[in-house]
Each structure stands twice: as C-alpha cells, then as structure tokens.
Write an enzyme that holds these catalytic residues in place. Structure first.
Site, PDB file in Angstrom:
ATOM      1  N   LYS A  34       0.847  -1.195   0.000  1.00  0.00           N
ATOM      2  CA  LYS A  34       0.000   0.000   0.000  1.00  0.00           C
ATOM      3  C   LYS A  34       0.882   1.243   0.000  1.00  0.00           C
ATOM      4  CE  LYS A  34      -2.346   1.725   3.767  1.00  0.00           C
ATOM      5  NZ  LYS A  34      -2.333   3.189   3.835  1.00  0.00           N
ATOM      6  N   ASP A  61      -3.475   4.294  -1.924  1.00  0.00           N
ATOM      7  CA  ASP A  61      -4.428   4.769  -0.906  1.00  0.00           C
ATOM      8  C   ASP A  61      -4.408   6.293  -0.858  1.00  0.00           C
ATOM      9  OD1 ASP A  61      -6.018   5.039   1.355  1.00  0.00           O
ATOM     10  OD2 ASP A  61      -4.442   4.427   2.758  1.00  0.00           O
ATOM     11  N   LYS A  63      -7.404   8.213  -1.436  1.00  0.00           N
ATOM     12  CA  LYS A  63      -8.723   8.662  -0.950  1.00  0.00           C
ATOM     13  C   LYS A  63      -9.234   9.906  -1.686  1.00  0.00           C
ATOM     14  CE  LYS A  63      -7.911   6.945   3.775  1.00  0.00           C
ATOM     15  NZ  LYS A  63      -6.468   6.673   3.831  1.00  0.00           N
ATOM     16  N   ASP A  66     -13.510  14.856  -4.859  1.00  0.00           N
ATOM     17  CA  ASP A  66     -13.577  16.149  -5.566  1.00  0.00           C
ATOM     18  C   ASP A  66     -14.779  16.086  -6.491  1.00  0.00           C
ATOM     19  OD1 ASP A  66     -12.896  18.616  -6.868  1.00  0.00           O
ATOM     20  OD2 ASP A  66     -10.792  18.258  -6.397  1.00  0.00           O
ATOM     21  N   THR A 121     -11.995   6.297  10.476  1.00  0.00           N
ATOM     22  CA  THR A 121     -12.080   5.807  11.866  1.00  0.00           C
ATOM     23  C   THR A 121     -11.777   6.920  12.868  1.00  0.00           C
ATOM     24  OG1 THR A 121      -9.880   4.907  11.480  1.00  0.00           O
ATOM     25  CG2 THR A 121     -11.685   3.346  11.552  1.00  0.00           C
ATOM     26  N   ARG A 213       2.808  -1.476  10.803  1.00  0.00           N
ATOM     27  CA  ARG A 213       3.878  -1.639  11.798  1.00  0.00           C
ATOM     28  C   ARG A 213       4.150  -3.062  12.289  1.00  0.00           C
ATOM     29  NH1 ARG A 213       1.335   3.266  14.913  1.00  0.00           N
ATOM     30  NH2 ARG A 213      -0.381   2.365  13.727  1.00  0.00           N
TER      31      ARG A 213
HETATM   32  O1  C5P Z   1       0.790   0.319  11.206  1.00  0.00           O
HETATM   33  P1  C5P Z   1      -0.639  -0.116  11.046  1.00  0.00           P
HETATM   34  O2  C5P Z   1      -0.821  -1.614  10.863  1.00  0.00           O
HETATM   35  O3  C5P Z   1      -1.550   0.446  12.118  1.00  0.00           O
HETATM   36  O4  C5P Z   1      -1.061   0.541   9.646  1.00  0.00           O
HETATM   37  C1  C5P Z   1      -2.377   0.503   9.147  1.00  0.00           C
HETATM   38  C2  C5P Z   1      -2.454   1.244   7.849  1.00  0.00           C
HETATM   39  O5  C5P Z   1      -3.828   1.331   7.462  1.00  0.00           O
HETATM   40  C3  C5P Z   1      -1.933   2.680   7.904  1.00  0.00           C
HETATM   41  O6  C5P Z   1      -1.392   3.001   6.614  1.00  0.00           O
HETATM   42  C4  C5P Z   1      -3.191   3.489   8.178  1.00  0.00           C
HETATM   43  O7  C5P Z   1      -3.103   4.792   7.704  1.00  0.00           O
HETATM   44  C5  C5P Z   1      -4.228   2.691   7.392  1.00  0.00           C
HETATM   45  N1  C5P Z   1      -5.608   2.873   7.842  1.00  0.00           N
HETATM   46  C6  C5P Z   1      -6.020   2.598   9.127  1.00  0.00           C
HETATM   47  N2  C5P Z   1      -7.340   2.785   9.497  1.00  0.00           N
HETATM   48  C7  C5P Z   1      -8.227   3.227   8.600  1.00  0.00           C
HETATM   49  C8  C5P Z   1      -7.832   3.508   7.289  1.00  0.00           C
HETATM   50  C9  C5P Z   1      -6.497   3.312   6.942  1.00  0.00           C
HETATM   51  O8  C5P Z   1      -5.227   2.168   9.954  1.00  0.00           O
HETATM   52  N3  C5P Z   1      -9.493   3.356   8.946  1.00  0.00           N
END
Ligand code: C5P
Length: 234
Positions: A34, A61, A63, A66, A121, A213
């Site tokens: 991603k 990603d 998003k 417009d 979220t 992460r």
């Molecule tokens: O590091 P982690 O596993 O928390 O990363 C989750 C990824 O998904 C990040 O790129 C975050 O921006 C994205 N994301 C999220 N929750 C959402 C939409 C996207 O954690 N509702």
C-alpha cells in the site's frame, strides 16, 4: 469470494526507505503493498511504476474526493501508472464514485479495483454530528455509505475487520472488505483501538488485511509477513 491477501502498508517517508525495506524479501517473493499520501506525494508517481516493474501489486491509498470530472481525470492517471487498487471517499456521492470508475477503466477494458472509504475511523459519532451535521448512528451511516458504493458499481470498502461480516451481509459476499487495524495477539496495539489478529480477521470474513507496523517495525519483517500470510491467506 475473492482470494484473500495481505497488503503491507509502506508508511515510509521516501523512496529510499521503501526500497530498502522491500529488498529484505527474496527475489521470488513480491508482497502486495500500500502506497499512501506521504510516500506518493514525497516520492512522486514514479514510485508506483518502479514497484510495479519489480513485480509488486499496489494499493494506491489516496482517498480521492472532488467533483466527478476532476476525480475521473485523476483516476485515469492513477490507472495508467499500473495501480491494482485505488480508493475514494463515499462522501463524494454516487455520481463521483461512478465517474471514478469510468476514469479507471483502461483502453483495454481492464481497471484497478475501486474501494470506498465510508467514514474515517478518526470520525466519531460526536464529531459526525457536530461538524458534519449527520445526526444518525455511525453504524447506520457506514452501512448506508457502503450500499452507495455498491450502487455506484465499486468493488468494496475499507472497514474494520469487526465490520466485515455486516458489510458482507448488507452488500453481498462478493463485495470486498479491506481491513486495517491488524495486530498479532502477542504484539503492541500502538494507536489502533479495535484490532484483530490475522486469524481472527480471516474468521470475520476480511478479504484483504492491511498491515503496517506489525510487519515494517518487526525485528524480522519477512517472518512477520509470512506469519500474516500463513494465518490469514492460506
Ligand atoms: O501500522 P498499522 O498496521 O496500524 O497501519 C495501518 C495502515 O492502514 C496505515 O497506513 C493506516 O493509515 C491505514 N488505515 C487505518 N485505518 C483506517 C484507514 C487506513 O489504519 N481506517
């Protein structure tokens, strides 16, 4: 039902860090990745072409939100870069989502998957009411937005693994659920609140898990990725 897959969130500041991370994987192993706003705006569109050339599939990603004509033109560009999955905000309404789909369709008839963000979220029910003047339970809004995405012909939504079952029951099993918020049971939750582990996400019906992460910060990222694949995708 789709083929389940693990998407690694490459939340790195630049191209050098991203390439260094992906070089940890052996030549024959090309994870789905991603690319978010930070990396795309920092490294530029070439990062998409470069990772495609290396054999990765790419969820872009960005998003988009417009007017329909602008989104259609922008999607045409993203599609030509070779993205495999793109996304828009449902808040742009059905005509905008339809325009996005039109823009994504390539001259040969193929197109990337198009996924919608329902409510972020970070938007609580309280903020939705106070700042967006939407006076409805957030669950109802999320499901109604998901239905709009389906009506517009989109392929699925981004949601929590815990919402995947409800999205499938409202929009059908073929409608994809792309779910972040994944943590190993023995790992750190960090800033995510409603987390699920890869096996649980599978049980809850997610089609794709987006994992950042727990893989990128792991001592052995390749082993962490393989563990996700084993527990979720196989
Ligand atoms: O590091 P982690 O596993 O928390 O990363 C989750 C990824 O998904 C990040 O790129 C975050 O921006 C994205 N994301 C999220 N929750 C959402 C939409 C996207 O954690 N509702």
């Amino acid at each position: 039902m789709s083929e389940r897959d693990v998407i690694i969130a490459c939340d790195f500041p630049g191209k050098a860090e991203t390439l260094a991370f992906l070089e940890k994987f052996p030549e024959g192993e090309k994870p789905y990745v991603k690319i978010g706003m930070e990396l795309f705006y920092g490294a530029g569109p070439d990062i998409v072409r470069e990772l495609k050339d290396k054999g990765h599939r790419i969820f872009l990603d960005l998003k988009l939100h417009d007017i329909p004509n602008t989104v259609k033109s922008a999607m045409k560009v993203l599609s030509s870069l070779g993205a495999d999955m793109c996304n828009v905000h449902c808040a742009g309404t059905i005509p905008m989502m339809e325009a996005a789909l039109e823009g994504l369709t390539r001259p040969d008839g193929t197109r990337p998957l198009l996924i919608a963000v329902t409510q972020l979220t970070s938007t609580s029910e309280e903020l939705m009411k106070r700042d967006l003047l939407i006076d409805k339970p957030i669950d109802e809004v999320v499901m109604s937005y998901a239905m709009n995405a389906k009506k517009a012909g989109l392929d699925g939504v981004v949601c929590s693994p815990w919402e995947a079952g409800k999205v499938h029951s409202v929009c059908g099993n073929e409608f994809l659920t792309v779910t972040p918020g994944i943590r190993f049971p023995d790992g750190d939750k960090g800033d995510q609140s409603r987390v699920a582990d890869p096996a649980k996400a599978k049980e809850l019906g997610s089609d794709f898990i987006v994992v950042g992460r727990p893989i990128t910060k792991a001592e052995d990222p390749v082993a962490a990725y393989r563990r996700c694949m084993r527990e979720f995708a196989l």
